[in-house]
Design a protein around this motif. Structure first.
Motif, short mmCIF file in Angstrom:
data_model
loop_
_atom_site.label_atom_id
_atom_site.label_comp_id
_atom_site.label_asym_id
_atom_site.label_seq_id
_atom_site.Cartn_x
_atom_site.Cartn_y
_atom_site.Cartn_z
N ALA A 193 0.82 -1.21 0.00
CA ALA A 193 0.00 0.00 0.00
C ALA A 193 0.86 1.25 0.00
N VAL A 194 0.46 2.21 -0.84
CA VAL A 194 1.04 3.55 -0.84
C VAL A 194 -0.10 4.51 -0.53
N LEU A 195 -0.03 5.18 0.61
CA LEU A 195 -1.12 6.07 1.03
C LEU A 195 -0.88 7.49 0.54
N LEU A 249 3.06 -1.73 -6.36
CA LEU A 249 2.50 -0.70 -5.49
C LEU A 249 1.01 -0.54 -5.77
N LEU A 250 0.21 -0.41 -4.71
CA LEU A 250 -1.22 -0.16 -4.82
C LEU A 250 -1.52 1.17 -4.14
N LEU A 251 -2.25 2.04 -4.83
CA LEU A 251 -2.52 3.38 -4.32
C LEU A 251 -3.78 3.37 -3.45
N VAL A 252 -3.68 3.95 -2.25
CA VAL A 252 -4.80 4.03 -1.31
C VAL A 252 -5.01 5.50 -0.96
N ALA A 253 -6.24 6.00 -1.11
CA ALA A 253 -6.50 7.42 -0.84
C ALA A 253 -7.96 7.62 -0.48
N ALA A 254 -8.24 8.72 0.20
CA ALA A 254 -9.63 9.09 0.45
C ALA A 254 -10.31 9.36 -0.88
N ASP A 255 -9.64 10.11 -1.72
CA ASP A 255 -10.12 10.38 -3.08
C ASP A 255 -8.90 10.77 -3.90
N ILE A 256 -9.01 10.67 -5.20
CA ILE A 256 -7.90 11.03 -6.07
C ILE A 256 -8.41 12.05 -7.08
N ALA A 257 -7.81 13.23 -7.09
CA ALA A 257 -8.22 14.27 -8.03
C ALA A 257 -7.89 13.84 -9.45
N PRO A 258 -8.69 14.25 -10.44
CA PRO A 258 -8.39 13.90 -11.83
C PRO A 258 -6.98 14.29 -12.25
N ARG A 310 0.58 7.58 -15.69
CA ARG A 310 1.86 7.35 -16.36
C ARG A 310 2.90 6.78 -15.39
N SER A 311 2.41 6.30 -14.24
CA SER A 311 3.35 5.89 -13.21
C SER A 311 3.28 4.39 -12.97
N VAL A 312 3.50 3.97 -11.71
CA VAL A 312 3.85 2.58 -11.44
C VAL A 312 2.79 1.79 -10.69
N PHE A 313 1.61 2.34 -10.47
CA PHE A 313 0.65 1.66 -9.62
C PHE A 313 -0.08 0.54 -10.35
N HIS A 314 -0.33 -0.53 -9.62
CA HIS A 314 -0.97 -1.72 -10.17
C HIS A 314 -2.43 -1.83 -9.74
N GLY A 315 -2.91 -0.90 -8.92
CA GLY A 315 -4.30 -0.93 -8.47
C GLY A 315 -4.62 0.30 -7.64
N PHE A 316 -5.92 0.59 -7.49
CA PHE A 316 -6.38 1.77 -6.75
C PHE A 316 -7.44 1.37 -5.72
N VAL A 364 -1.50 -5.86 0.48
CA VAL A 364 -2.92 -5.71 0.18
C VAL A 364 -3.28 -6.49 -1.08
N ILE A 365 -4.45 -7.10 -1.07
CA ILE A 365 -5.03 -7.71 -2.28
C ILE A 365 -6.25 -6.89 -2.67
N ILE A 366 -6.32 -6.49 -3.94
CA ILE A 366 -7.52 -5.85 -4.47
C ILE A 366 -8.24 -6.87 -5.34
N ASP A 367 -9.45 -7.22 -4.94
CA ASP A 367 -10.30 -8.09 -5.76
C ASP A 367 -11.27 -7.19 -6.52
N GLY A 368 -10.89 -6.84 -7.74
CA GLY A 368 -11.69 -5.92 -8.53
C GLY A 368 -12.96 -6.53 -9.08
N ASP A 369 -13.13 -7.85 -8.93
CA ASP A 369 -14.35 -8.51 -9.39
C ASP A 369 -15.46 -8.43 -8.34
N SER A 370 -15.10 -8.57 -7.07
CA SER A 370 -16.11 -8.59 -6.02
C SER A 370 -16.13 -7.34 -5.16
N GLY A 371 -15.13 -6.45 -5.30
CA GLY A 371 -15.09 -5.23 -4.50
C GLY A 371 -14.55 -5.44 -3.11
N VAL A 372 -13.72 -6.47 -2.92
CA VAL A 372 -13.15 -6.77 -1.60
C VAL A 372 -11.68 -6.38 -1.59
N VAL A 373 -11.24 -5.76 -0.50
CA VAL A 373 -9.83 -5.45 -0.27
C VAL A 373 -9.39 -6.27 0.94
#
Length: 592
Positions: free
Chosen positions: A19-21, A169-178, A186-192, A231-240
């Protein structure tokens, strides 16, 4: 300890990493990775900010009146102590050296670490010192911003190496501005993972465009997950899953490998024409945000660009608008990259979830409205800024000399807007003629994303060459649902009978008038809706390049003539999704 966080799945697949916060500070903070050569400079920026803040605090102490409360001097001492504590600046230095964060991001990351330590303290007095720490960090961030404002240039350079080593690296944030999302794209993250957002929020759309797993609307993820947690991101079921057990980790690694094999299998369809079993040729266009994305569109087998979101040329610029020449070069690059295939450029659609960095006088009024999704945005903003609008149109028309361009106007709801647009286009072409600038014919289209536009479509069609249905906003406005608000995300329903009626009637009316019609919203790229849109008569889809293979596979297996027999029952149904599922399953069985 392992635990789970639940949210809304918005981009499928499995991502596993650290996780990268991105902390949510009251001061806007830029987040980007720096190159090795800029590391010493970023460290010096942090140290200069510390020295500047220390001088300010010492000056405040010296200038304090004799009758000032003793507690005030003690508070300044606490701030000075925190400022020089190695746990703050020393650890910030480590984030810069080891992760190659820019100085502001490194400082925010360390604030997040220390703030959680304060939260866990049992002593009330020590817990309350967190507010002092936040104030010190905000002073440091303000000092860095002031330095940049004086012309001291930071190392604002996005790089594409993974400085975390072998760990994704997986990005974790309250929200991410456009604006930040475009940097991270253009960076290195593999999930949000974000606390807020819905299926069609901007974060979700960009995550899908990057073809990486994402879960939004988790509410608590950025508070519960710590820096460097596995952290595991399951993008199919919405589970972290945070700090998973070895057994769970191995199960998800297996699913990850299976997903990669399926993706490789679908990639083999890239050069296969999208033709239904009954011989209907389907256009599969790409949605892009920057000219460089056109290369991915061609590689994915797109037959054109159905939506170039031009507003991203206006972001990450400190509020400065791009010049006509900058826009011309960007549009020209996209057109040339598409090698003769059409490029549909949507005029700037700022507002709602995509505000500019700094507002002009007109925009300031927009910024403070209660519901920006219904405020001064899209074509309303363009018509309120005629000089900016003409500049963009000139750039688009100049680029038309290098390939086929179509012009798409967002958020049209009134005939008067069409008349203003046509008059503006007349003036723009006259200006280009007077300047001897070459251009060719550009088809004019409007987006159907406001229910009023769908209802009055017969009045709009005589004035335009094509229409594009933006399902994201059309669903939002039809159902009165803020698509970025996780609290009502469960009410955002593409299968709602009213939504399907508007889409079906818009497609039918456009085809009856001999005008081309496409869908460029998220429904177009979701294979679950491919049969439905085909049975409605849609023959042009526009989606992110990564979504083309799965939609193409569905098209190759479909018989559009047999599918359309199910449309009356679907539109008359109280449960259209169930009716469609049964009807399309029966059609599939007859075909096979």
């Amino acid at each position: 300890m392992s635990f789970q966080v639940f949210g809304i799945p918005v981009s499928r697949g499995v991502a596993i990493g650290r996780a990268v916060l991105v902390a949510s500070s009251r001061v806007d903070v830029a987040h980007y990775f720096i190159d090795e050569a800029h590391v010493p400079g970023e460290i010096k920026r942090a140290l200069r900010a510390r020295d500047e803040v220390a001088r300010e605090l010492e000056s405040l102490k010296e200038d304090m009146p004799e009758d000032a409360p003793h507690e005030l001097a003690a508070l300044l001492d606490v701030h000075l102590m925190l400022l020089h504590d190695e746990a703050l600046l020393g650890a910030t230095r480590q984030w810069i050296v080891e992760r190659h964060y820019n100085a502001e991001w490194a400082l925010s990351a360390q604030l997040e670490v220390l703030a959680r330590q304060f939260d866990e303290m049992e002593d009330d007095y020590l817990r309350e010192r967190k507010a002092d720490l936040e104030q010190v960090v905000e002073r440091l961030l303000g000092a860095m911003a002031a330095e940049l404002g004086k012309g001291q240039v930071g190392a604002a350079q996005v790089v594409q190496r993974d400085f975390a080593g072998e760990d994704p690296l997986l990005l974790v944030a309250a929200d991410i501005a456009p604006a930040d999302m475009m940097q991270f794209k253009r960076s290195v993250f593999h999930g949000f993972i974000t606390d807020i957002g819905g299926k069609t929020s901007h974060t979700a759309i960009v995550a899908r465009s990057m073809d990486i797993p994402a879960v939004v609307g988790t509410r608590e993820a950025s508070r519960l997950i710590r820096q460097d947690d596995w952290v595991i991101i399951d993008g199919d079921s919405g589970v972290v899953i945070v700090n998973p057990s070895p057994i769970v980790l191995e199960e998800y690694r297996f699913r990850q490998r299976q997903s990669e094999l399926e993706r490789a299998r679908l990639a083999r369809l890239r050069h296969t024409p999208a033709v239904t079993l009954d011989g209907e040729r389907i256009e599969l266009h790409a949605n892009i945000e920057l000219p460089a994305d056109a290369v991915s569109a061609v590689e994915a087998g797109a037959t054109g660009v159905g939506l170039f979101r031009s507003e991203f040329l206006f972001m990450n610029r400190g509020g400065e608008l791009p010049t006509e020449e900058e826009q011309f070069q960007a549009y020209k690059a996209a057109v040339e990259a598409m090698k003769g295939m059409p490029v549909t450029i949507r005029t700037v659609d700022v507002g709602a979830d995509k505000p500019l960095d700094r507002m002009s006088a007109n925009e300031l009024r927009h910024e403070h409205v209660l519901n920006p999704a219904m405020g001064l945005r899209a074509i309303r903003w363009s018509l309120a800024e005629p000089s900016m609008f003409r500049q963009q149109l000139r750039a688009i028309y100049r680029a038309s000399a290098f390939g086929k361009i179509r012009l798409l106007i967002p958020m049209v709801a009134h005939l008067s807007e069409i008349r203003q647009i046509l008059e503006t286009l007349r003036r723009v072409k006259q200006q280009l003629d007077d300047a001897g600038q070459p251009y060719t014919h550009v088809d004019l289209g409007v987006m159907i994303e406001i229910p009023a536009a769908a209802v009055m479509l017969p009045l709009l069609l005589p004035h335009v060459d094509f229409v594009s249905i933006g399902t994201n906003d059309l669903i939002q406005y039809t159902l009165a649902i803020d698509r970025a608000d996780e609290a009502v995300a469960h009410l955002y329903d593409p299968w709602h009978p009213a939504v399907l009626q508007l889409i079906a009637s818009s497609i039918a009316q456009a085809r009856a008038a001999g005008k081309s019609v496409s869908v460029c919203g998220e429904m177009a790229g979701d294979a679950a809706f491919t049969d439905l849109l085909l049975c409605m008569g849609l023959r042009s889809f526009s989606m992110h390049p990564s979504q083309i293979p799965s939609v193409k596979q569905r098209i190759l297996r479909a018989d559009s003539q047999k599918l359309k027999l199910a449309l009356p029952a679907i539109l008359a149904s109280e449960d259209p999704e169930k009716t469609a599922s049964l009807a399309f399953a029966a059609t599939s069985q007859r075909l096979h």
